[in-house]
Write an enzyme that holds these catalytic residues in place. Structure first.
Site, PDB file in Angstrom:
ATOM      1  N   ASP A 412      44.846  40.175  42.725  1.00  0.00           N
ATOM      2  CA  ASP A 412      43.977  39.072  43.142  1.00  0.00           C
ATOM      3  C   ASP A 412      43.541  38.337  41.874  1.00  0.00           C
ATOM      4  OD1 ASP A 412      41.848  37.484  43.966  1.00  0.00           O
ATOM      5  OD2 ASP A 412      41.106  38.958  45.427  1.00  0.00           O
ATOM      6  N   HIS A 413      44.001  37.126  41.726  1.00  0.00           N
ATOM      7  CA  HIS A 413      43.756  36.396  40.475  1.00  0.00           C
ATOM      8  C   HIS A 413      42.293  35.971  40.318  1.00  0.00           C
ATOM      9  CE1 HIS A 413      44.985  34.781  36.817  1.00  0.00           C
ATOM     10  NE2 HIS A 413      45.884  33.892  37.184  1.00  0.00           N
TER      11      HIS A 413
END
Ligand code: CAO
Length: 440
Positions: A412-413
Site C-alpha cells: 500500500d503506497h
C-alpha cells in the site's frame, strides 16, 4: 362486466414510437391513471396511463414494439364500462393527451437549474461507511434514456432511489443525487461519489450456448473484499528473484526428519519464516492504517495469512505467532489449516488477526503476478514457480545453474515508500538465499 380495448391515446404527431417497458401483466387490476407502459422517442420517455379501471385480460404489446395513436395495448375487463366512460371527463382525456405529447417532445438530458418541487429526495443519504446501495440485489428501474443520462455523468443507478411510478428512476432523481454528492465534503465524497458506470447487461446467449451458475458464498465475500482493497489501497508491486538452490537442498534433507512426524515440509513454511524476519527488520510492513487515515498502527505480533485455493474459492487461514514457531511447527500448522480449509472446517478465528499475507502459486505455475493486498494489512507477498536459470558467478567467471524463485510484493503506497518496498524484497532474497540466516 364488459371488455374494452385499451389503445394508445393521442401522442401527437409521433409514428413508430418505441415501447421500452410494459408495466402491467395479464391479470393485474388497474385503476384509472395507473401507468401501463413507457414509450420513448429519441428525446424523452413517457408513461402511458390507463384511462379506465379494471382487470387486464390480454396484452397485445411487448417491449420493442413500435406504436402510434390507436395502437392496441390490450383488453380490459371492467365492471361498468358505461359508468367509467361517463366518469372520464373529456377535459381530463384532453389533458392526458397534452401531457403525453409535451413529455415526448421534452429534452430531459439538459438538467434544469432547480429540480421540480415534487421530486424531493425520498430518503436522506445513508451514513458513509454503510452501504449506500439503494437497489442492491435487483436491477435499477430506469428507461434507456435515463440510463444514458446517468452513464454520461458516471453515476451508478444502484445508489439512487427512484421517485417515478414503481420506484422508477427519473432524470430528475439523478440530478438531485449529483447535487447532493457534489455538496458533500470532499473526504466523504471519495468512496462512493462516482462509482464505476454499470456493466452493460449483455445477453450472451445471443452469441452461443451459455450456462449460468450461482457464485459460491466464499466467492461473493472474497470478491467484495478484493474489490474494496483494490480500489482503496494504491497498490505498487515490487518484483525480485531469490536464489533458493541451497534452501531446496536443505528442505529435501530436512524432509526425512519431518516424515517421522508425518509433516510435509513445504517451501511455504520457509517463506513464512523469511517474511517474519523481514517484517521485524521493516516494521512498517507489519502495520495498518487507522480507519481515519491519521495514524499507523504497528503490531508487535506476527500472524501470517496464506491464500488457500479451495473448490469453493479463496480463503486465507492465518498462522498465528509465527515468530515463536520453528519451520517444522509452521509446516505442521500449514498442513492442518489447508486441510481444514478444503474441508470447509475452518473456524472464523483461524482466518482472523493476520498482519501480513502470502499468496503462493508456485505449485501451479507462472512467472510473476500482482497480488491484491489483504487490507487493512499493508502488504502481501506473491510467490511464483521456481525455475533453474543460468546465473553468472562473478568469482568463478562462469554461468551456474541456480534455482530461482520469483517474488512479487504488493504494498500500500500510502504506507510504504518504494525504497522500502525494494529493501523488503532484497531482505527476503538475502534470507532465502542463505539458510543459516533463515534458521538463526
Ligand atoms: N516453485 C516450484 N514448485 C513449487 C513451488 C514453487 N514456488 N511451491 C510449491 N511447489 C511444488 C512443491 O514442491 C510441491 O511439489 P511436490 O508435490 O512434488 O512435492 C507442489 O508444488 C505442491 O506444493 P506444496 O504441497 O508445498 O504446497 P504449496 O505450499 O505450494 O501450497 C497452498 C499450499 C495452500 C498455498 C496451495 O495449496 C494453494 O492453495 N495455492 C494457491 C494460492 C492461491 O490461490 N493464491 C492466489 C490468491 S489471489 O492473490
Amino acid at each position: 362486466m364488459s371488455t374494452q380495448e385499451i389503445v394508445i391515446p393521442d401522442i401527437g404527431a409521433f409514428d413508430d414510437v418505441d415501447v421500452i417497458e410494459v408495466l402491467v401483466n395479464v391479470g393485474d387490476t388497474i385503476k384509472t391513471d395507473d401507468p401501463l407502459l413507457t414509450l420513448e422517442t429519441e428525446k424523452a420517455s413517457m408513461d402511458i396511463p390507463a384511462t379506465a379501471s379494471g382487470v387486464i385480460k390480454e396484452l397485445k404489446i411487448k417491449v420493442g414494439d413500435k406504436v402510434k395513436e390507436g395502437s392496441l395495448i390490450g383488453l380490459l375487463e371492467s365492471k361498468n364500462t358505461a359508468e367509467e366512460k361517463i366518469q372520464e371527463k373529456p377535459e381530463k382525456i384532453e389533458k392526458t393527451k397534452e401531457d403525453i405529447t409535451e413529455k415526448l417532445i421534452a429534452k430531459p438530458s439538459r438538467p434544469s437549474q432547480e429540480p421540480p418541487e415534487k421530486i424531493k429526495p425520498q430518503q436522506p443519504p445513508l451514513p458513509v461507511g454503510e452501504s449506500n446501495l439503494v437497489n442492491s440485489g435487483k436491477s435499477s428501474h430506469a428507461s434507456p434514456s435515463t440510463r444514458k443520462f446517468a452513464r454520461n455523468l458516471g453515476v451508478n443507478l444502484a445508489f439512487i432511489q427512484g421517485s417515478g411510478p414503481k420506484n422508477r428512476i427519473l432524470v430528475e432523481d439523478i440530478q438531485i443525487y449529483v447535487k447532493q454528492e457534489m455538496a458533500k465534503p470532499r473526504a466523504e465524497n471519495m468512496g462512493n461519489q462516482f462509482a464505476p458506470i454499470p456493466m452493460p447487461n449483455i445477453d450472451f446467449s445471443k452469441f452461443g450456448d451459455i450456462e449460468s451458475k450461482p457464485l459460491s458464498k466464499i466467492k461473493k465475500i472474497s470478491g467484495a473484499n478484493l474489490h474494496r482493497n483494490w480500489v482503496t489501497a494504491p497498490h505498487v508491486t515490487q518484483f525480485d528473484n531469490a536464489d533458493i538452490t541451497d534452501l531446496e537442498v536443505f528442505r529435501k534433507n530436512m524432509q526425512k526428519e519431518a516424515d517421522k512426524k508425518g509433516v510435509k515440509l513445504t517451501l511455504l513454511a520457509f517463506l513464512i519464516k523469511a517474511s517474519v524476519n523481514a517484517l521485524k527488520a521493516y516494521p512498517v510492513f507489519n502495520s495498518s492504517l487507522s480507519p481515519d487515515g491519521e495514524e499507523l498502527i504497528l503490531k508487535d505480533y506476527y500472524n501470517i495469512g496464506f491464500a488457500c485455493d479451495t473448490p469453493d474459492g479463496l480463503v486465507v487461514p492465518v498462522v498465528k505467532d509465527a515468530l515463536k514457531k520453528d519451520v517444522l511447527e509452521i509446516a505442521e500448522e500449514l498442513g492442518k489449516l489447508s486441510s481444514k480449509a478444503r474441508e470447509r472446517k475452518l473456524k472464523m478465528d483461524e482466518m482472523q488477526g493476520g498482519t501480513f499475507s502470502i499468496s503462493s502459486l508456485g505449485g501451479i505455475g507462472g512467472t510473476k503476478f500482482t497480488p491484491i493486498i489483504n487490507c487493512p494489512e499493508v502488504a502481501i507477498l506473491g510467490v511464483s514457480r521456481s525455475a533453474m536459470q543460468p546465473i553468472y558467478n562473478k568469482e568463478k567467471k562462469e554461468f551456474e545453474p541456480r534455482l530461482i524463485l520469483p517474488l512479487s510484493l504488493s504494498y500500500d503506497h500510502r504506507v510504504v515508500d518504494g525504497a522500502d518496498g525494494a529493501r523488503f524484497t532484497s531482505h527476503l532474497e538475502m534470507m532465502l538465499s542463505d539458510v543459516r540466516r533463515l534458521l538463526l
